[in-house]
Each structure stands twice: as C-alpha cells, then as structure tokens.
Design a protein around this motif. Structure first.
Motif, PDB file in Angstrom:
ATOM      1  N   ASP A 145      52.033  38.528  40.015  1.00 30.56           N
ATOM      2  CA  ASP A 145      51.068  37.957  40.950  1.00 30.56           C
ATOM      3  C   ASP A 145      49.726  38.674  40.919  1.00 30.56           C
ATOM      4  O   ASP A 145      48.709  38.103  41.328  1.00 30.56           O
ATOM      5  CB  ASP A 145      51.641  38.014  42.366  1.00 30.56           C
ATOM      6  N   ALA A 146      49.699  39.933  40.482  1.00 34.38           N
ATOM      7  CA  ALA A 146      48.450  40.683  40.439  1.00 34.38           C
ATOM      8  C   ALA A 146      48.517  41.723  39.334  1.00 34.38           C
ATOM      9  O   ALA A 146      49.587  42.268  39.030  1.00 34.38           O
ATOM     10  CB  ALA A 146      48.172  41.358  41.781  1.00 34.38           C
ATOM     11  N   ILE A 147      47.355  42.001  38.736  1.00 34.52           N
ATOM     12  CA  ILE A 147      47.233  43.005  37.685  1.00 34.52           C
ATOM     13  C   ILE A 147      46.193  44.021  38.135  1.00 34.52           C
ATOM     14  O   ILE A 147      45.023  43.668  38.320  1.00 34.52           O
ATOM     15  CB  ILE A 147      46.806  42.379  36.350  1.00 34.52           C
ATOM     16  N   ALA A 148      46.610  45.250  38.343  1.00 35.57           N
ATOM     17  CA  ALA A 148      45.694  46.328  38.743  1.00 35.57           C
ATOM     18  C   ALA A 148      45.290  47.102  37.498  1.00 35.57           C
ATOM     19  O   ALA A 148      46.145  47.501  36.701  1.00 35.57           O
ATOM     20  CB  ALA A 148      46.367  47.252  39.747  1.00 35.57           C
ATOM     21  N   THR A 149      44.001  47.322  37.325  1.00 29.39           N
ATOM     22  CA  THR A 149      43.511  48.014  36.140  1.00 29.39           C
ATOM     23  C   THR A 149      42.791  49.308  36.518  1.00 29.39           C
ATOM     24  O   THR A 149      42.370  49.501  37.657  1.00 29.39           O
ATOM     25  CB  THR A 149      42.547  47.133  35.328  1.00 29.39           C
ATOM     26  N   SER A 150      42.657  50.176  35.541  1.00 31.42           N
ATOM     27  CA  SER A 150      42.006  51.474  35.744  1.00 31.42           C
ATOM     28  C   SER A 150      40.583  51.502  35.214  1.00 31.42           C
ATOM     29  O   SER A 150      39.842  52.444  35.493  1.00 31.42           O
ATOM     30  CB  SER A 150      42.829  52.586  35.063  1.00 31.42           C
ATOM     31  N   VAL A 165      43.159  39.809  38.446  1.00 29.64           N
ATOM     32  CA  VAL A 165      42.879  41.188  38.040  1.00 29.64           C
ATOM     33  C   VAL A 165      42.101  41.908  39.134  1.00 29.64           C
ATOM     34  O   VAL A 165      41.107  41.387  39.656  1.00 29.64           O
ATOM     35  CB  VAL A 165      42.085  41.229  36.722  1.00 29.64           C
ATOM     36  N   TYR A 166      42.547  43.114  39.469  1.00 26.72           N
ATOM     37  CA  TYR A 166      41.888  43.952  40.471  1.00 26.72           C
ATOM     38  C   TYR A 166      41.618  45.322  39.865  1.00 26.72           C
ATOM     39  O   TYR A 166      42.521  45.955  39.317  1.00 26.72           O
ATOM     40  CB  TYR A 166      42.782  44.118  41.709  1.00 26.72           C
ATOM     41  N   LEU A 167      40.407  45.783  39.954  1.00 17.38           N
ATOM     42  CA  LEU A 167      40.059  47.120  39.470  1.00 17.38           C
ATOM     43  C   LEU A 167      40.323  48.124  40.589  1.00 17.38           C
ATOM     44  O   LEU A 167      39.580  48.193  41.560  1.00 17.38           O
ATOM     45  CB  LEU A 167      38.598  47.175  39.046  1.00 17.38           C
ATOM     46  N   THR A 168      41.396  48.889  40.436  1.00 13.29           N
ATOM     47  CA  THR A 168      41.739  49.890  41.450  1.00 13.29           C
ATOM     48  C   THR A 168      41.457  51.301  40.976  1.00 13.29           C
ATOM     49  O   THR A 168      41.218  52.195  41.777  1.00 13.29           O
ATOM     50  CB  THR A 168      43.231  49.805  41.822  1.00 13.29           C
TER      51      THR A 168
END
Length: 407
Positions: A145-150, A165-168
């Motif tokens: 459901d969500a992809i967290a990226t660095s 995509v979420y930049l965390t």
C-alpha cells in the motif's frame, strides 16, 4: 498529531527484515518509535536477525523459512517451497497477533511476511534503505500500500508506483541522532585531524591495505597531526598495526567498537564503505567522508547511495579499482588542507540528513491503521492522490488470516 491521540490508539505491528544490520537498524529504530507511542511490535527475520546485537528486549523475534533465489534455476523449487512455508507460518502469526499493518525492510526473510499480508488483506508498507530498490522490494512494490524511500531519487522504482511513494529517510540509532545537536568538532591549522575508518560490520580488507599508506603520503604538516581510529578484520590487525607504526602515525585499531557513535562524534573525516546506514548516520551527524563503494554490491547500489551526498559537497567517492594510496592522499588534501573546506563539507553532509526519518516512517505506518497521516512526510511525484483518505480497508473489510493459513 497530538500525543493524546498517539497514546490512546494502541495497535499491533509486524516488522519483517533480513538479518543484516542494513535491514535491521532501521527496523529497530521504527520498533523503538512505535513502542514509545504505546504500540506492540513483533519482528519476522532469520536466525542472524534474531540473535543480532542491539535487538530491543521488548521486540519478540519470529524466525520463518525464507528461500533464496540465486542464478541457478535448479535451486528455485527449494526456495519457492521455503517461501510458501514461511507464508503459511506468517499467516498463523498474524491470526494470533492481529497486526494493523506489516512493514518490510527488504531481504529475503521479508518476502513471505509481505506475501502473507497481501493474502490476508492486511495493510503493508515497504521501506527501501538504498538509492536502488532492492530485489525483494521490487517484487513487492506492486502489492503493498505504501513505499517509503530514503532518497529523493530511487533507481529501479517503477514510475507507475509513484502515487504511493513517500520520502521518509532512513532511520538511524537514537544515540547517533542525538549527535546532530552537537557542533562539528573544532578543526584548526594546528589541531589534530581525527580520521575514522570502517568497512561495515566485518571490516574491509582494501581499507586496511590502502589507508595507512595513503595517510603516510600526506604532507608532513598534515600527517603529523593525524589521529586514526580504524576497524579491521581480526586477521588484518597485526599487519595494519605494523604499517601505522612504520609510518609513525598514531592509530587505535579494533575489530569492533561498542562506542562507535562516540567515535563518530569526535571524527573530522570518515573513510569507508557506502552502505545505506553508514550514509544515513554520516548525514544525520554531519560528517564529511571519502566513500569507497563495495564493488560487488547488488545493482551497484552503494555507488548510487553516494550520489546525493557527493553532489551536495559532503563527500567524495572513489571506486575501489581507483582506490590507491596516492589517490586517497590527494582527496584528503583537497578536503582537509584548509580547515574551512572540511567544515564546509561537514555542513553539506549535515544538510543531506533527514533527522525526522523514524518519526515520519512511524506516522506513515500508523496511517495504515486509521490514524491520520500528517503532512510531515514528503510524498513522491504524482502522489497527491495517495493521501490518508485513500488508506487500505481495515477491520471487518480485511480477509481473515485464518482463511489462508492452510493454502
């Protein structure tokens, strides 16, 4: 979001990660943040991960089968059988633990857990530590459901997934993050130049072979001010110690330093590999670096990891085939001969840091269970539609894990 809402909304979450530090350091950081918010957290990993130092006492580890898929297709049936068995075990665990969401950090042990989450209709998130989407995360990207990226830019991430995509950023250990409040150690034309050299959890032989001789080639005015701390493989210790003695360079050597965060706090310059956790810590603290990517890293991801920090001016990257004493000395001189140059590089590294990574990732994970997702998370291009209002179904809308446990 108010603390009253956080503490009053206790949930269960399952984290799934491969057994290496690169996967587990951010998983442990997230576990700590979720635990502090009043949630219950469990871990799915392999034998290495279950016994790795630093695992929180409150984090129960479950070891599940997880097949590997190498280049030889003859081994794939065994790998598939292990994944299916791991999936069945994960479903039974979900039925008992009743998690609100599953979070994968890459590595083969995460695969059966995330496949089970899809089967059971449980919300799922994957976190990518590197600047290249890893194999397991590529397999799962279309299912979660969500992809967290660095990183702002992540190679091998299909543009069709941009809406989730979420930049965390990449969470780091609390003791390292605390160093962000400290100033870069004073470095003057007469003061010591403290150099920290590490090559990952097992050390790197190329650093032992090149760094002592490279430091010895520095101009006398700089070489005489060196103070080195270097992590080595046990079999390399004596040879490296002898090299430093021959060059008359003070050096503290060890195979492992329990107080590595304190060593990082004192360092003016880092020399080492370009793993995701290493770069996350360097940028969290603001330490300039000379990075030597591991040449056999999958998809050359360590070299790609350096892209942002090098572009910003916080690091220099040297390919291993070019990593020779003369080149190392040249790069150190360019960074450290002028005290202001080193301080500027430290500032550039600091600006690449994402100190709110663990909080932002925890916010994203909580949003999977119905807690509002605040605007602290920067979303990927085209992700405007992937707001908190578009969360996966929870509660009765999910399929029961028990329905799939015997499939």
């Amino acid at each position: 979001m108010s603390s009253e809402i956080r503490t009053g909304a206790s949930r269960h979450f399952v984290l799934a990660a491969g057994g290496t530090g690169g996967h587990l350091i951010p998983a442990f950081a997230l576990a700590g943040e979720l635990h502090a918010r009043g949630h219950h957290v469990a871990l799915i990993t392999d034998e290495r991960g279950a016994n790795i130092p630093g695992k929180p006492d409150y984090l129960t580890a479950h070891v599940l089968p997880a097949g590997r898929f190498g280049k030889n297709p003859l081994g794939w049936p065994k790998g598939i059988a292990a994944v299916l068995e791991g999936r069945r075990m994960a479903l039974r665990l979900f039925d008992a633990f009743e998690p609100s969401a599953i979070v994968g950090f890459g590595g083969y042990p995460a695969l059966p857990a995330l496949l089970a989450a899809t089967s059971a209709g449980l919300p799922s998130v994957i976190h990518e530590q590197n600047a290249v989407l890893g194999r397991v995360n590529r397999l799962l990207a279309g299912r979660v459901d969500a992809i967290a990226t660095s990183y702002d830019k992540v190679d091998r991430l299909d543009p069709k997934h941009a809406a989730k995509v979420y930049l965390t950023g990449n969470p780091v250990r609390a003791e390292v993050l605390a160093l962000r409040e400290q100033d870069f150690p004073a470095f003057t034309e007469e003061g010591l130049l403290r150099v920290l050299v590490t090559g990952g959890s097992q050390g790197a032989r190329v650093l032992s072979e090149v760094v002592p001789d490279g430091l010895a080639m520095l101009p006398p005015a700089l070489r005489q001010r060196l103070q080195v701390t270097q992590q080595c493989r046990p079999e390399d210790l004596d040879a490296v110690r002898q090299r430093y003695a021959e060059h008359d360079i003070p050096a503290e050597l060890g195979t492992y330093f329990e107080d590595m965060h304190e060593r990082l706090a004192d360092a003016h310059l880092f020399i080492g590999r370009a793993g995701a956790s290493t770069i996350a810590e360097l940028t969290a603290v603001g330490r300039p670096a000379i990075l030597v990517p591991l040449p056999i890293a999958t998809d050359d991801h360590q070299a790609v990891n350096t892209r942002e920090m090098v572009k910003a001016g916080g690091a220099r990257m040297i390919r291993q085939d070019a990593f020779q004493p003369k080149e190392l000395a040249k790069q150190i001189q360019a960074m450290a001969m002028n005290p202001s140059s080193l301080a500027n590089a430290a500032h550039c590294a600091f600006n690449c840091g994402r100190p709110d990574a663990v909080k932002d990732l925890a916010d994203l994970v909580e949003s999977m269970s119905g807690i509002d997702l605040m605007d602290v998370i920067r979303v990927g291009e085209g992700a405007a539609a992937a707001t908190a209002s578009a969360r996966p179904a929870t509660g009765s809308a999910r399929k029961s894990a028990r329905e799939f446990a015997d499939q």
